[in-house]
Design a protein around this motif. Structure first.
Motif, PDB file in Angstrom:
ATOM      1  N   SER A   1       0.819  -1.217   0.000  1.00 35.36           N
ATOM      2  CA  SER A   1       0.000   0.000   0.000  1.00 35.36           C
ATOM      3  C   SER A   1       0.851   1.265   0.000  1.00 35.36           C
ATOM      4  O   SER A   1       0.360   2.343  -0.327  1.00 35.36           O
ATOM      5  CB  SER A   1      -0.951  -0.005   1.200  1.00 35.36           C
ATOM      6  OG  SER A   1      -0.228  -0.004   2.417  1.00 35.36           O
ATOM      7  N   ARG A   2       2.122   1.155   0.341  1.00 29.51           N
ATOM      8  CA  ARG A   2       3.005   2.331   0.344  1.00 29.51           C
ATOM      9  C   ARG A   2       3.436   2.732  -1.067  1.00 29.51           C
ATOM     10  O   ARG A   2       4.001   3.812  -1.258  1.00 29.51           O
ATOM     11  CB  ARG A   2       4.246   2.045   1.191  1.00 29.51           C
ATOM     12  CG  ARG A   2       5.262   1.133   0.533  1.00 29.51           C
ATOM     13  CD  ARG A   2       6.380   0.722   1.453  1.00 29.51           C
ATOM     14  NE  ARG A   2       5.945  -0.277   2.398  1.00 29.51           N
ATOM     15  CZ  ARG A   2       6.761  -0.955   3.196  1.00 29.51           C
ATOM     16  NH1 ARG A   2       8.064  -0.714   3.156  1.00 29.51           N
ATOM     17  NH2 ARG A   2       6.296  -1.865   4.018  1.00 29.51           N
ATOM     18  N   TYR A   3       3.217   1.857  -2.055  1.00 29.41           N
ATOM     19  CA  TYR A   3       3.666   2.120  -3.424  1.00 29.41           C
ATOM     20  C   TYR A   3       2.483   2.479  -4.319  1.00 29.41           C
ATOM     21  O   TYR A   3       1.391   1.926  -4.190  1.00 29.41           O
ATOM     22  CB  TYR A   3       4.354   0.879  -4.010  1.00 29.41           C
ATOM     23  CG  TYR A   3       5.536   0.402  -3.200  1.00 29.41           C
ATOM     24  CD1 TYR A   3       6.725   1.126  -3.171  1.00 29.41           C
ATOM     25  CD2 TYR A   3       5.461  -0.776  -2.455  1.00 29.41           C
ATOM     26  CE1 TYR A   3       7.809   0.691  -2.434  1.00 29.41           C
ATOM     27  CE2 TYR A   3       6.540  -1.217  -1.707  1.00 29.41           C
ATOM     28  CZ  TYR A   3       7.706  -0.477  -1.693  1.00 29.41           C
ATOM     29  OH  TYR A   3       8.775  -0.910  -0.951  1.00 29.41           O
ATOM     30  N   ARG A   4       2.738   3.372  -5.254  1.00 25.11           N
ATOM     31  CA  ARG A   4       1.772   3.647  -6.318  1.00 25.11           C
ATOM     32  C   ARG A   4       2.238   2.858  -7.536  1.00 25.11           C
ATOM     33  O   ARG A   4       3.215   3.222  -8.196  1.00 25.11           O
ATOM     34  CB  ARG A   4       1.713   5.136  -6.635  1.00 25.11           C
ATOM     35  CG  ARG A   4       0.636   5.498  -7.634  1.00 25.11           C
ATOM     36  CD  ARG A   4      -0.742   5.260  -7.050  1.00 25.11           C
ATOM     37  NE  ARG A   4      -1.767   5.244  -8.099  1.00 25.11           N
ATOM     38  CZ  ARG A   4      -3.032   4.936  -7.882  1.00 25.11           C
ATOM     39  NH1 ARG A   4      -3.430   4.604  -6.666  1.00 25.11           N
ATOM     40  NH2 ARG A   4      -3.904   4.933  -8.863  1.00 25.11           N
TER      41      ARG A   4
ATOM     42  N   ASP B   1       2.504   1.258 -11.235  1.00 23.41           N
ATOM     43  CA  ASP B   1       2.235   1.679 -12.612  1.00 23.41           C
ATOM     44  C   ASP B   1       1.748   0.531 -13.479  1.00 23.41           C
ATOM     45  O   ASP B   1       0.949   0.743 -14.400  1.00 23.41           O
ATOM     46  CB  ASP B   1       3.500   2.285 -13.236  1.00 23.41           C
ATOM     47  CG  ASP B   1       3.910   3.570 -12.542  1.00 23.41           C
ATOM     48  OD1 ASP B   1       3.129   4.537 -12.592  1.00 23.41           O
ATOM     49  OD2 ASP B   1       4.994   3.595 -11.932  1.00 23.41           O
TER      50      ASP B   1
ATOM     51  N   GLN C   1      -5.983  -0.257  -6.382  1.00 22.93           N
ATOM     52  CA  GLN C   1      -5.251   0.055  -7.610  1.00 22.93           C
ATOM     53  C   GLN C   1      -5.577  -0.952  -8.717  1.00 22.93           C
ATOM     54  O   GLN C   1      -4.721  -1.344  -9.501  1.00 22.93           O
ATOM     55  CB  GLN C   1      -3.745   0.083  -7.336  1.00 22.93           C
ATOM     56  CG  GLN C   1      -3.338   1.169  -6.343  1.00 22.93           C
ATOM     57  CD  GLN C   1      -1.834   1.283  -6.172  1.00 22.93           C
ATOM     58  OE1 GLN C   1      -1.066   1.190  -7.122  1.00 22.93           O
ATOM     59  NE2 GLN C   1      -1.409   1.500  -4.936  1.00 22.93           N
TER      60      GLN C   1
ATOM     61  N   THR D   1       6.980   1.910 -11.274  1.00 19.59           N
ATOM     62  CA  THR D   1       6.921   0.955 -10.170  1.00 19.59           C
ATOM     63  C   THR D   1       6.132  -0.250 -10.655  1.00 19.59           C
ATOM     64  O   THR D   1       4.958  -0.145 -11.003  1.00 19.59           O
ATOM     65  CB  THR D   1       6.285   1.578  -8.925  1.00 19.59           C
ATOM     66  OG1 THR D   1       7.159   2.606  -8.424  1.00 19.59           O
ATOM     67  CG2 THR D   1       6.081   0.546  -7.827  1.00 19.59           C
TER      68      THR D   1
END
Length: 209
Positions: free
Chosen positions: A44-47, A49, A72, A149
């Protein structure tokens, strides 16, 4: 700065039953779903792609659970059998303890952990790498080098093959690398496009599975 995240699927029903799974399409166990949700908390800390996954349901379901949990679910997803688990041939479906009783612990250990020895009718880790790495270089690496990412959800051995390549591990060193179900391996894109491992302790090197 982009990140490259590898995630082994959650526990499957055959992981629970201690069977060789390989290319057999086995669903997640209840614990496997819980492991996917636990992985989602870390992710959850990453966005993200984009994401890549094997064609096997234990991987695709893990990805689906993760993306839904972190909200996401609309990112581009690519499924490809190049990321499938190694094919265990005649061992698929067999209980691992019973296989040890039949063939001996030393022989089964060689089939499971060595780099270039195939189980009867199956693939070695070297064979698995021969399909994983060209796919990675053609389809995934360009996105990683661009700074995206990227998440890959795959399997113990397809991910071992990729880690071996990324970290330049020898055929002796890879023997001791195990990635537990539901575990993440995270790399960051550093200067000059180099990937640097951020969680060196996250992938257990104990021979658990």
């Amino acid at each position: 700065m982009g990140h490259f995240v590898l995630l082994r699927h959650g526990q499957s029903q055959w992981n629970l039953e201690n069977r060789f799974t390989g290319w057999i399409d086995v669903p997640l166990s209840t614990k496997g779903g819980e492991e996917a949700l636990a992985a989602a908390q870390q992710l959850s800390r990453y966005r993200l792609d984009r994401a890549f996954t094997s064609k096997l349901v234990r991987a695709t379901d893990t990805l689906r659970i993760v993306l839904a949990a972190i909200g996401q679910g609309r990112i581009p997803i690519e499924e490809n059998q190049a990321l499938n688990e190694r094919m265990y041939g005649d061992l698929q479906g067999l209980n691992k303890d019973e296989t040890v009783n039949q063939y001996g612990a030393k022989q089964v250990e060689v089939w499971r952990r060595s780099y270039d020895v195939r189980p009867p009718g199956g693939e070695s880790l070297k064979d698995t790498a021969a399909r994983v790495l060209p796919y990675y270089q053609e389809r995934i690496q360009p996105a990683v080098e661009k700074g995206d990412t990227v998440l890959i959800v795959a399997h113990g051995n397809s991910l071992r093959a990729l880690v071996m390549h990324l970290e330049d591990l020898s055929s002796q060193q890879i023997v001791d690398l195990t990635i537990p179900t539901g575990a993440l391996v995270v790399y960051a894109l550093a200067d000059q496009g180099k990937l640097v491992r951020q969680d060196r302790d996250a992938a257990s090197r104990a021979r658990k599975l």
